[in-house]
Design a protein around this motif. Sequence first.
Motif, PDB file in Angstrom:
ATOM      1  N   GLY A  62       0.818  -1.213   0.000  1.00 30.80           N
ATOM      2  CA  GLY A  62       0.000   0.000   0.000  1.00 30.80           C
ATOM      3  C   GLY A  62       0.849   1.260   0.000  1.00 30.80           C
ATOM      4  N   ILE A  63       1.933   1.236   0.771  1.00 32.10           N
ATOM      5  CA  ILE A  63       2.841   2.387   0.803  1.00 32.10           C
ATOM      6  C   ILE A  63       3.502   2.570  -0.552  1.00 32.10           C
ATOM      7  CG2 ILE A  63       4.993   3.251   1.790  1.00 32.10           C
ATOM      8  CD1 ILE A  63       4.150   1.884   4.429  1.00 32.10           C
ATOM      9  N   LYS A  64       3.965   1.476  -1.158  1.00 36.74           N
ATOM     10  CA  LYS A  64       4.604   1.558  -2.478  1.00 36.74           C
ATOM     11  C   LYS A  64       3.636   2.096  -3.522  1.00 36.74           C
ATOM     12  CE  LYS A  64       8.094  -2.078  -2.165  1.00 36.74           C
ATOM     13  NZ  LYS A  64       8.500  -3.393  -2.694  1.00 36.74           N
ATOM     14  N   ASN A  65       2.405   1.593  -3.489  1.00 32.24           N
ATOM     15  CA  ASN A  65       1.402   2.039  -4.467  1.00 32.24           C
ATOM     16  C   ASN A  65       1.055   3.502  -4.288  1.00 32.24           C
ATOM     17  OD1 ASN A  65       1.291  -0.503  -5.625  1.00 32.24           O
ATOM     18  ND2 ASN A  65      -0.489  -1.134  -4.419  1.00 32.24           N
ATOM     19  N   SER A  66       0.956   3.951  -3.036  1.00 37.56           N
ATOM     20  CA  SER A  66       0.599   5.354  -2.809  1.00 37.56           C
ATOM     21  C   SER A  66       1.760   6.274  -3.164  1.00 37.56           C
ATOM     22  CB  SER A  66       0.169   5.581  -1.360  1.00 37.56           C
ATOM     23  OG  SER A  66       1.245   5.420  -0.490  1.00 37.56           O
ATOM     24  N   SER A  67       2.996   5.833  -2.943  1.00 36.12           N
ATOM     25  CA  SER A  67       4.134   6.701  -3.294  1.00 36.12           C
ATOM     26  C   SER A  67       4.365   6.726  -4.804  1.00 36.12           C
ATOM     27  CB  SER A  67       5.400   6.244  -2.572  1.00 36.12           C
ATOM     28  OG  SER A  67       5.805   4.976  -3.022  1.00 36.12           O
ATOM     29  N   SER A  68       4.075   5.633  -5.504  1.00 38.43           N
ATOM     30  CA  SER A  68       4.254   5.632  -6.961  1.00 38.43           C
ATOM     31  C   SER A  68       3.135   6.401  -7.668  1.00 38.43           C
ATOM     32  CB  SER A  68       4.351   4.217  -7.497  1.00 38.43           C
ATOM     33  OG  SER A  68       3.156   3.514  -7.283  1.00 38.43           O
ATOM     34  N   SER A  69       1.947   6.409  -7.076  1.00 36.45           N
ATOM     35  CA  SER A  69       0.842   7.144  -7.687  1.00 36.45           C
ATOM     36  C   SER A  69       0.957   8.659  -7.440  1.00 36.45           C
ATOM     37  CB  SER A  69      -0.504   6.638  -7.186  1.00 36.45           C
ATOM     38  OG  SER A  69      -0.655   6.883  -5.805  1.00 36.45           O
ATOM     39  N   SER A  70       1.675   9.045  -6.369  1.00 32.63           N
ATOM     40  CA  SER A  70       1.819  10.465  -6.082  1.00 32.63           C
ATOM     41  C   SER A  70       3.008  11.077  -6.817  1.00 32.63           C
ATOM     42  CB  SER A  70       1.988  10.683  -4.568  1.00 32.63           C
ATOM     43  OG  SER A  70       3.178  10.079  -4.111  1.00 32.63           O
TER      44      SER A  70
END
Length: 98
Positions: A89-97
Amino acid sequence: MRDLNNHEVEAVSGGWILSDIGASIGYAIGTIIDRGATAGGLETTAKNSFQEIGSGIGKILELNISGAITDIGKGVSDALKNTVKVIEGIKNSSSSSS
């Protein structure tokens, strides 16, 4: 009059009380972790994992080794799965931002 089996003796004598106490303590610790994670914007289900681990620790004190291994193993496995989910979840949120 008949003899009581092991399960009946434990029920009458308050058996499994330590695993119940351990489960309650583990649940409380897991709830604190969940609330801290939520405050940081993460979603976890640590309370269930820590409840299993606490129950397993209580079962060790009750000399229920097979039950302890089962509960601790399930709790650790669930905690690791939850950790992987949080990291993803952290990886996905940092890559989407980005």
